[in-house]
Design an enzyme around this catalytic site. Structure first.
Site, PDB file in Angstrom:
ATOM      1  N   GLU A  86       9.186  -2.870   5.931  1.00 56.26           N
ATOM      2  CA  GLU A  86       9.986  -2.003   5.050  1.00 56.26           C
ATOM      3  C   GLU A  86      10.677  -2.863   3.980  1.00 56.26           C
ATOM      4  O   GLU A  86      11.847  -2.653   3.642  1.00 56.26           O
ATOM      5  CB  GLU A  86      11.014  -1.180   5.846  1.00 56.26           C
ATOM      6  CG  GLU A  86      10.439  -0.343   7.001  1.00 56.26           C
ATOM      7  CD  GLU A  86       9.518   0.806   6.577  1.00 56.26           C
ATOM      8  OE1 GLU A  86       9.384   1.060   5.367  1.00 56.26           O
ATOM      9  OE2 GLU A  86       8.915   1.437   7.462  1.00 56.26           O
ATOM     10  N   ALA A  87       9.903  -3.824   3.463  1.00 53.02           N
ATOM     11  CA  ALA A  87      10.475  -4.810   2.542  1.00 53.02           C
ATOM     12  C   ALA A  87      10.935  -4.187   1.236  1.00 53.02           C
ATOM     13  O   ALA A  87      11.732  -4.779   0.498  1.00 53.02           O
ATOM     14  CB  ALA A  87       9.457  -5.908   2.280  1.00 53.02           C
ATOM     15  N   GLY A  92       0.861  -1.184   0.000  1.00 56.05           N
ATOM     16  CA  GLY A  92       0.000   0.000   0.000  1.00 56.05           C
ATOM     17  C   GLY A  92       0.888   1.221   0.000  1.00 56.05           C
ATOM     18  O   GLY A  92       2.116   1.104  -0.034  1.00 56.05           O
ATOM     19  N   TYR A 111       7.030  13.377   2.939  1.00 59.96           N
ATOM     20  CA  TYR A 111       6.251  12.626   1.961  1.00 59.96           C
ATOM     21  C   TYR A 111       4.777  12.984   2.088  1.00 59.96           C
ATOM     22  O   TYR A 111       4.317  13.404   3.157  1.00 59.96           O
ATOM     23  CB  TYR A 111       6.446  11.116   2.177  1.00 59.96           C
ATOM     24  CG  TYR A 111       7.839  10.665   1.814  1.00 59.96           C
ATOM     25  CD1 TYR A 111       8.166  10.352   0.499  1.00 59.96           C
ATOM     26  CD2 TYR A 111       8.847  10.599   2.782  1.00 59.96           C
ATOM     27  CE1 TYR A 111       9.455   9.961   0.159  1.00 59.96           C
ATOM     28  CE2 TYR A 111      10.137  10.205   2.454  1.00 59.96           C
ATOM     29  CZ  TYR A 111      10.429   9.884   1.131  1.00 59.96           C
ATOM     30  OH  TYR A 111      11.696   9.514   0.784  1.00 59.96           O
ATOM     31  N   VAL A 166      14.886   8.020   4.081  1.00 58.14           N
ATOM     32  CA  VAL A 166      13.965   7.668   5.168  1.00 58.14           C
ATOM     33  C   VAL A 166      13.275   8.938   5.637  1.00 58.14           C
ATOM     34  O   VAL A 166      13.915   9.982   5.796  1.00 58.14           O
ATOM     35  CB  VAL A 166      14.752   6.995   6.323  1.00 58.14           C
ATOM     36  CG1 VAL A 166      13.851   6.734   7.529  1.00 58.14           C
ATOM     37  CG2 VAL A 166      15.370   5.688   5.826  1.00 58.14           C
ATOM     38  N   MET A 211       2.469   4.762   1.644  1.00 56.63           N
ATOM     39  CA  MET A 211       2.909   5.135   2.983  1.00 56.63           C
ATOM     40  C   MET A 211       1.666   5.444   3.825  1.00 56.63           C
ATOM     41  O   MET A 211       0.631   5.872   3.294  1.00 56.63           O
ATOM     42  CB  MET A 211       3.801   6.385   2.931  1.00 56.63           C
ATOM     43  CG  MET A 211       5.178   6.132   2.341  1.00 56.63           C
ATOM     44  SD  MET A 211       6.190   7.630   2.336  1.00 56.63           S
ATOM     45  CE  MET A 211       6.491   7.877   4.091  1.00 56.63           C
TER      46      MET A 211
HETATM   47  N1  LIG Z   1      -3.696   9.740  15.819  1.00 57.96           N
HETATM   48  C1  LIG Z   1      -4.176   8.695  15.123  1.00 57.96           C
HETATM   49  N2  LIG Z   1      -5.378   8.192  15.398  1.00 57.96           N
HETATM   50  C2  LIG Z   1      -5.865   7.119  14.712  1.00 57.96           C
HETATM   51  N3  LIG Z   1      -5.197   6.499  13.748  1.00 57.96           N
HETATM   52  C3  LIG Z   1      -3.996   6.981  13.430  1.00 57.96           C
HETATM   53  C4  LIG Z   1      -3.405   8.081  14.097  1.00 57.96           C
HETATM   54  N4  LIG Z   1      -2.184   8.313  13.551  1.00 57.96           N
HETATM   55  C5  LIG Z   1      -2.039   7.376  12.601  1.00 57.96           C
HETATM   56  N5  LIG Z   1      -3.128   6.584  12.525  1.00 57.96           N
HETATM   57  C6  LIG Z   1      -3.366   5.442  11.633  1.00 57.96           C
HETATM   58  O1  LIG Z   1      -2.165   4.778  11.438  1.00 57.96           O
HETATM   59  C7  LIG Z   1      -1.998   4.547  10.057  1.00 57.96           C
HETATM   60  C8  LIG Z   1      -0.524   4.503   9.752  1.00 57.96           C
HETATM   61  O2  LIG Z   1      -0.059   3.314  10.310  1.00 57.96           O
HETATM   62  P1  LIG Z   1       1.396   2.734  10.020  1.00 57.96           P
HETATM   63  O3  LIG Z   1       1.312   1.306  10.396  1.00 57.96           O
HETATM   64  O4  LIG Z   1       2.429   3.581  10.683  1.00 57.96           O
HETATM   65  O5  LIG Z   1       1.459   2.916   8.417  1.00 57.96           O
HETATM   66  P2  LIG Z   1       2.478   2.382   7.332  1.00 57.96           P
HETATM   67  O6  LIG Z   1       3.351   1.339   7.951  1.00 57.96           O
HETATM   68  O7  LIG Z   1       1.609   1.844   6.226  1.00 57.96           O
HETATM   69  O8  LIG Z   1       3.237   3.585   6.860  1.00 57.96           O
HETATM   70  C9  LIG Z   1      -2.718   5.693   9.394  1.00 57.96           C
HETATM   71  O9  LIG Z   1      -3.196   5.325   8.133  1.00 57.96           O
HETATM   72  C10 LIG Z   1      -3.890   5.904  10.301  1.00 57.96           C
HETATM   73  O10 LIG Z   1      -4.942   5.054   9.921  1.00 57.96           O
HETATM   74  C1  LIG Z   2       8.129   7.088  -1.400  1.00 58.21           C
HETATM   75  C2  LIG Z   2       9.449   6.804  -0.775  1.00 58.21           C
HETATM   76  C3  LIG Z   2       9.539   6.469   0.559  1.00 58.21           C
HETATM   77  N1  LIG Z   2      10.751   6.249   1.119  1.00 58.21           N
HETATM   78  C4  LIG Z   2      10.840   5.910   2.546  1.00 58.21           C
HETATM   79  C5  LIG Z   2      10.148   6.849   3.491  1.00 58.21           C
HETATM   80  C6  LIG Z   2       9.864   5.964   4.694  1.00 58.21           C
HETATM   81  O1  LIG Z   2      11.029   5.940   5.505  1.00 58.21           O
HETATM   82  C7  LIG Z   2       9.647   4.586   4.062  1.00 58.21           C
HETATM   83  C8  LIG Z   2       8.208   4.183   3.970  1.00 58.21           C
HETATM   84  O2  LIG Z   2       7.728   3.902   5.261  1.00 58.21           O
HETATM   85  P1  LIG Z   2       6.164   3.705   5.615  1.00 58.21           P
HETATM   86  O3  LIG Z   2       6.231   2.914   6.885  1.00 58.21           O
HETATM   87  O4  LIG Z   2       5.536   2.952   4.490  1.00 58.21           O
HETATM   88  O5  LIG Z   2       5.581   5.062   5.784  1.00 58.21           O
HETATM   89  O6  LIG Z   2      10.184   4.667   2.749  1.00 58.21           O
HETATM   90  C9  LIG Z   2      11.892   6.289   0.359  1.00 58.21           C
HETATM   91  O7  LIG Z   2      12.995   6.039   0.844  1.00 58.21           O
HETATM   92  N2  LIG Z   2      11.818   6.624  -0.956  1.00 58.21           N
HETATM   93  C10 LIG Z   2      10.637   6.886  -1.554  1.00 58.21           C
HETATM   94  O8  LIG Z   2      10.618   7.197  -2.767  1.00 58.21           O
END
Ligand SMILES: Nc1ncnc2c1ncn2[C@@H]1O[C@H](COP(=O)(O)OP(=O)(O)O)[C@@H](O)[C@H]1O
Ligand SMILES: Cc1cn([C@H]2C[C@H](O)[C@@H](COP(=O)(O)O)O2)c(=O)[nH]c1=O
Length: 215
Positions: free
Chosen positions: A87-88, A9, A183, A172, A11
């Protein structure tokens, strides 16, 4: 049958949260996971979610053999019932091949989490290999939204709120960093037009687009 599953998905759509939930549900039933990550925002050896949860993880190094790491771990009499890799997108394609071998030769489920495309909407090499090898690709159900309200499908890199298209593939960072490098998730239309929330706001305030007064 054990599987290699790629949860993907944009970020900020909840990938790390789901990884932590999978870990919690399995460890609550006495299973032991091997958790890999690389370059998490919370620092080395951490898997963190924006909801505030965090757990320890093995920080993957350049050139590290993930299959070999698990074989060593198991041959020391230690347990691993499943594998999580967060972060695969930052893993090398060879490391994704090693994770596929973990599924096929060690019989462990591997759950990988990551973004598919970078800020230029190009595939990360690790994500490309995951799409090629995974038994299943699951797109997360919680939709991140573009500023316009449409489903966000693309990741933009911003500097001071403006979308940039030059730079290293890996930087990052986080969303909601308006003054710094950061981002923002956008729908494809607005990613193509490089229109972020800040640019859209500025455009709507521009005299060019204000209604012409009849006075
Ligand atoms: N303050 C908040 N209250 C409720 N949900 C939150 C809050 N902050 C972030 N989120 C939820 O956390 C999700 C981000 O989760 P995270 O696992 O860190 O995302 P990813 O790993 O995909 O980048 C957001 O899409 C949102 O749904
Ligand atoms: C688009 C994009 C993202 N990144 C980095 C930024 C974050 O550190 C991670 C994504 O983390 P998340 O848990 O999914 O929010 O990837 C990057 O290095 N380069 C890019 O183009």
């Amino acid at each position: 049958m054990p599987e290699l599953v790629f949860f993907s998905g944009t970020m900020d759509c909840g990938k790390s949260t789901l990884a932590l939930q999978i870990e919690h549900n399995r460890s609550a039933r006495g299973l032991q996971g091997m958790i890999f990550t690389r370059d998490d925002r919370a620092g080395e050896g951490k898997l963190s979610s924006r909801l505030g949860l965090v757990t320890d993880a093995v920080e993957v190094e350049d050139g590290q053999d993930l299959y070999g790491y698990l074989v060593d771990h198991l041959s020391q009499g230690r347990r691993a019932d499943y594998v999580i890799a967060d972060e695969a997108q930052f893993l090398a394609p060879e490391q994704i091949d090693q994770l596929a071998r973990v599924v096929d030769d060690l019989g462990l489920d591997v759950y990988a989490f990551g973004i598919t495309t970078d800020f230029r909407s190009k595939l990360f090499p690790g994500s490309q290999r995951l799409v090629e090898l995974a038994d299943r690709v699951e797109v997360l159900q919680v939709e991140a939204l573009c500023w316009c309200g449409a489903r966000a499908t693309h990741n933009a890199r911003t500097i001071g709120g403006h979308m940039v298209v030059e730079g290293a593939q890996v930087v990052v960072g986080d969303v909601n960093q308006p003054d710094d490098i950061g981002y923002e998730v956008l729908c494809r239309r607005h990613h193509r037009r490089r229109m972020t929330a800040a640019t859209a706001r500025a455009a709507s305030l521009s005299p060019d687009v204000l209604p012409v007064s009849s006075a």
